[in-house]
Design a protein around this motif. Sequence first.
Motif, PDB file in Angstrom:
ATOM      1  N   GLY A   1       3.994  -9.960   0.950  1.00 53.59           N
ATOM      2  CA  GLY A   1       5.055  -9.357   0.156  1.00 53.59           C
ATOM      3  C   GLY A   1       6.198  -8.763   0.947  1.00 53.59           C
ATOM      4  O   GLY A   1       6.755  -7.742   0.545  1.00 53.59           O
TER       5      GLY A   1
ATOM      6  N   SER B   1       9.127  -8.087  -1.178  1.00 56.34           N
ATOM      7  CA  SER B   1       8.824  -7.566  -2.515  1.00 56.34           C
ATOM      8  C   SER B   1       8.849  -6.044  -2.534  1.00 56.34           C
ATOM      9  O   SER B   1       9.039  -5.397  -1.509  1.00 56.34           O
ATOM     10  CB  SER B   1       7.448  -8.062  -2.976  1.00 56.34           C
ATOM     11  OG  SER B   1       6.431  -7.310  -2.346  1.00 56.34           O
ATOM     12  N   THR B   2       8.637  -5.496  -3.702  1.00 56.87           N
ATOM     13  CA  THR B   2       8.585  -4.045  -3.844  1.00 56.87           C
ATOM     14  C   THR B   2       7.197  -3.497  -3.532  1.00 56.87           C
ATOM     15  O   THR B   2       7.010  -2.293  -3.515  1.00 56.87           O
ATOM     16  CB  THR B   2       8.977  -3.621  -5.270  1.00 56.87           C
ATOM     17  OG1 THR B   2       8.091  -4.248  -6.194  1.00 56.87           O
ATOM     18  CG2 THR B   2      10.410  -4.016  -5.575  1.00 56.87           C
ATOM     19  N   ARG B   3       6.224  -4.359  -3.309  1.00 59.31           N
ATOM     20  CA  ARG B   3       4.859  -3.917  -2.983  1.00 59.31           C
ATOM     21  C   ARG B   3       4.318  -4.662  -1.768  1.00 59.31           C
ATOM     22  O   ARG B   3       3.339  -5.402  -1.865  1.00 59.31           O
ATOM     23  CB  ARG B   3       3.938  -4.092  -4.175  1.00 59.31           C
ATOM     24  CG  ARG B   3       4.267  -3.095  -5.292  1.00 59.31           C
ATOM     25  CD  ARG B   3       3.270  -3.046  -6.409  1.00 59.31           C
ATOM     26  NE  ARG B   3       1.897  -2.837  -6.046  1.00 59.31           N
ATOM     27  CZ  ARG B   3       1.314  -1.635  -5.912  1.00 59.31           C
ATOM     28  NH1 ARG B   3       2.012  -0.541  -6.050  1.00 59.31           N
ATOM     29  NH2 ARG B   3       0.032  -1.545  -5.626  1.00 59.31           N
TER      30      ARG B   3
END
Length: 143
Positions: A45, A48-50
């Motif tokens: 990720g 990504s935000t995570r």
Amino acid sequence: MPKSPDSEGRARLMTVTEIAQEHGVSRQTVHTHRRRGDFPKPVEGEGSTRPRFRAEEVAAWFAANPKQPGKRTDLAPEPDRGEPEMSAPASRGLTDTSHEDSEALLGASDVIERRWPGEHPTLVRDLRDLVDTISEEAGAEDG
């Protein structure tokens, strides 16, 4: 709770929130370490935000970079401007105030006028009135 290694022997992966909880820092602190570039890279990720990080790499990084107390910038002393110190006389009667104390009060009023022109007229007036009162009382004692 952090993810456990699965049966295939893969490393335990952690999110930023899990890292913050386990290592006693805020999520913002983890992001700050990441921006500096020396924090372990995520293995999943990345954009990504995570993002998820290997727990053993994170633990090793925190072991090598222990938490340090922050510095409060709001308590930093002002730069020296070469102006006289303004200290109040000790708790004495006005008649016990020295000529030097009166001069210090006048100097303080001048500093206030220079540093904050027109912003504290009442304070400047009160300081000068106090000097006048001290001078009058000292003159009455002498006479």
